[in-house]
Design a protein around this motif. Structure first.
Motif, PDB file in Angstrom:
ATOM      1  N   ALA A  72       0.849  -1.190   0.000  1.00 22.60           N
ATOM      2  CA  ALA A  72       0.000   0.000   0.000  1.00 22.60           C
ATOM      3  C   ALA A  72       0.881   1.236   0.000  1.00 22.60           C
ATOM      4  O   ALA A  72       2.043   1.186   0.381  1.00 22.60           O
ATOM      5  N   ASP A  73       0.323   2.325  -0.444  1.00 23.32           N
ATOM      6  CA  ASP A  73       1.030   3.592  -0.333  1.00 23.32           C
ATOM      7  C   ASP A  73       1.111   3.983   1.136  1.00 23.32           C
ATOM      8  O   ASP A  73       0.231   3.657   1.925  1.00 23.32           O
ATOM      9  N   LEU A  74       2.178   4.653   1.475  1.00 23.82           N
ATOM     10  CA  LEU A  74       2.367   5.134   2.834  1.00 23.82           C
ATOM     11  C   LEU A  74       2.657   6.623   2.728  1.00 23.82           C
ATOM     12  O   LEU A  74       3.728   7.015   2.270  1.00 23.82           O
ATOM     13  N   GLY A  75       1.685   7.435   3.091  1.00 30.01           N
ATOM     14  CA  GLY A  75       1.833   8.876   2.975  1.00 30.01           C
ATOM     15  C   GLY A  75       2.810   9.447   3.982  1.00 30.01           C
ATOM     16  O   GLY A  75       3.128   8.824   4.996  1.00 30.01           O
ATOM     17  N   HIS A  76       3.282  10.658   3.699  1.00 29.44           N
ATOM     18  CA  HIS A  76       4.188  11.360   4.615  1.00 29.44           C
ATOM     19  C   HIS A  76       3.489  11.576   5.961  1.00 29.44           C
ATOM     20  O   HIS A  76       2.323  11.920   6.031  1.00 29.44           O
ATOM     21  N   GLY A  77       4.233  11.351   7.035  1.00 31.62           N
ATOM     22  CA  GLY A  77       3.712  11.550   8.386  1.00 31.62           C
ATOM     23  C   GLY A  77       2.875  10.393   8.897  1.00 31.62           C
ATOM     24  O   GLY A  77       2.277  10.486   9.960  1.00 31.62           O
ATOM     25  N   ILE A  78       2.840   9.299   8.157  1.00 33.43           N
ATOM     26  CA  ILE A  78       2.016   8.146   8.506  1.00 33.43           C
ATOM     27  C   ILE A  78       2.892   7.032   9.092  1.00 33.43           C
ATOM     28  O   ILE A  78       4.026   6.833   8.684  1.00 33.43           O
ATOM     29  N   SER A  79       2.317   6.288  10.021  1.00 26.89           N
ATOM     30  CA  SER A  79       2.933   5.083  10.566  1.00 26.89           C
ATOM     31  C   SER A  79       1.905   3.966  10.439  1.00 26.89           C
ATOM     32  O   SER A  79       0.756   4.136  10.832  1.00 26.89           O
ATOM     33  N   VAL A  80       2.316   2.828   9.855  1.00 28.01           N
ATOM     34  CA  VAL A  80       1.388   1.734   9.577  1.00 28.01           C
ATOM     35  C   VAL A  80       1.990   0.416  10.034  1.00 28.01           C
ATOM     36  O   VAL A  80       3.194   0.191   9.875  1.00 28.01           O
ATOM     37  N   GLY A  81       1.151  -0.456  10.551  1.00 29.86           N
ATOM     38  CA  GLY A  81       1.567  -1.813  10.877  1.00 29.86           C
ATOM     39  C   GLY A  81       1.244  -2.735   9.716  1.00 29.86           C
ATOM     40  O   GLY A  81       0.087  -2.879   9.344  1.00 29.86           O
ATOM     41  N   PHE A  82       2.273  -3.334   9.126  1.00 24.38           N
ATOM     42  CA  PHE A  82       2.099  -4.284   8.038  1.00 24.38           C
ATOM     43  C   PHE A  82       2.060  -5.688   8.615  1.00 24.38           C
ATOM     44  O   PHE A  82       3.010  -6.112   9.280  1.00 24.38           O
ATOM     45  N   HIS A  83       0.973  -6.420   8.357  1.00 27.51           N
ATOM     46  CA  HIS A  83       0.924  -7.830   8.739  1.00 27.51           C
ATOM     47  C   HIS A  83       1.694  -8.587   7.670  1.00 27.51           C
ATOM     48  O   HIS A  83       1.419  -8.449   6.482  1.00 27.51           O
ATOM     49  N   VAL A  84       2.687  -9.372   8.097  1.00 26.11           N
ATOM     50  CA  VAL A  84       3.554 -10.087   7.157  1.00 26.11           C
ATOM     51  C   VAL A  84       3.517 -11.581   7.431  1.00 26.11           C
ATOM     52  O   VAL A  84       3.219 -12.016   8.554  1.00 26.11           O
ATOM     53  N   LYS A  85       3.842 -12.364   6.373  1.00 25.63           N
ATOM     54  CA  LYS A  85       3.869 -13.813   6.521  1.00 25.63           C
ATOM     55  C   LYS A  85       4.785 -14.421   5.469  1.00 25.63           C
ATOM     56  O   LYS A  85       4.832 -13.957   4.333  1.00 25.63           O
ATOM     57  N   ALA A  86       5.515 -15.451   5.879  1.00 25.73           N
ATOM     58  CA  ALA A  86       6.324 -16.256   4.965  1.00 25.73           C
ATOM     59  C   ALA A  86       6.184 -17.702   5.401  1.00 25.73           C
ATOM     60  O   ALA A  86       6.234 -18.006   6.600  1.00 25.73           O
ATOM     61  N   ILE A  87       6.009 -18.597   4.430  1.00 26.52           N
ATOM     62  CA  ILE A  87       5.915 -20.021   4.748  1.00 26.52           C
ATOM     63  C   ILE A  87       7.126 -20.738   4.163  1.00 26.52           C
ATOM     64  O   ILE A  87       7.822 -20.196   3.305  1.00 26.52           O
ATOM     65  N   ASP A  88       7.363 -21.927   4.649  1.00 24.87           N
ATOM     66  CA  ASP A  88       8.484 -22.757   4.188  1.00 24.87           C
ATOM     67  C   ASP A  88       9.835 -22.069   4.364  1.00 24.87           C
ATOM     68  O   ASP A  88      10.704 -22.122   3.501  1.00 24.87           O
ATOM     69  N   VAL A  89      10.013 -21.413   5.501  1.00 21.25           N
ATOM     70  CA  VAL A  89      11.283 -20.762   5.824  1.00 21.25           C
ATOM     71  C   VAL A  89      12.208 -21.811   6.429  1.00 21.25           C
ATOM     72  O   VAL A  89      11.844 -22.474   7.406  1.00 21.25           O
TER      73      VAL A  89
END
Length: 120
Positions: A72-89
Motif C-alpha cells: 500500500a502507499d504510505l503517505g508522509h507523516g504516517i505510521s502503519v503496521g504491516f501484517h507479514v507472513k512467509a511459509i516454508d522458511v
C-alpha cells in the motif's frame, strides 16, 4: 536460537525518512520441519513524500526471504503496521540470532531502504 516470538527497535529514523519502527514476528514449526514466520512490522514515513511498492524481507547474511504483505502507499507523516507472513522458511533462517528485517520502497524522490536487527 531465535525465540518463538521476537521484537526489536533501534530508536532511529532512516536518513531517507522511511523506516522500520518495530517488528514483532513469531515462528511456527511446520510438520516438514520448516517454519512459518508471521507478525507485524511497524513502518513510518517522514520523508516528505509518499512511499509505495513496499517490500519487506527477513534477512540473514546474504540470504533473504520475502515477507508477504499487502502493498500500500504510505503517505508522509504516517505510521502503519504491516501484517507479514512467509511459509516454508528454512530452520537456519527462522532460528538465526543475527536476523534483520529489511524494507525497500520507492518514494517520489527515489528508492529507499532501511533495516532493523531482530537479534535482541
Amino acid at each position: 536460537a531465535t525465540p518463538a516470538g521476537f521484537s526489536a527497535r533501534d530508536g532511529e529514523v532512516a536518513p531517507n525518512g522511511v523506516f522500520i519502527e518495530s517488528a514483532k514476528l513469531t515462528s511456527t514449526r511446520q510438520q516438514d520441519g520448516d517454519y512459518t514466520i508471521e507478525g507485524t512490522i511497524m513502518v513510518g514515513n517522514v520523508s516528505g513524500h509518499r512511499a509505495f511498492d513496499i517490500e519487506l524481507f527477513l534477512v540473514v547474511g546474504e540470504r533473504r526471504v520475502r515477507l508477504k504483505c499487502s502493498s500500500a502507499d504510505l503517505g508522509h507523516g504516517i505510521s502503519v503496521g504491516f501484517h507479514v507472513k512467509a511459509i516454508d522458511v528454512p530452520t537456519d533462517l527462522a532460528q538465526a540470532a543475527d536476523a534483520f528485517v529489511h524494507i525497500y520502497a520507492t518514494t517520489d524522490a527515489g528508492k529507499v531502504a532501511d533495516s532493523l536487527s531482530l537479534g535482541g
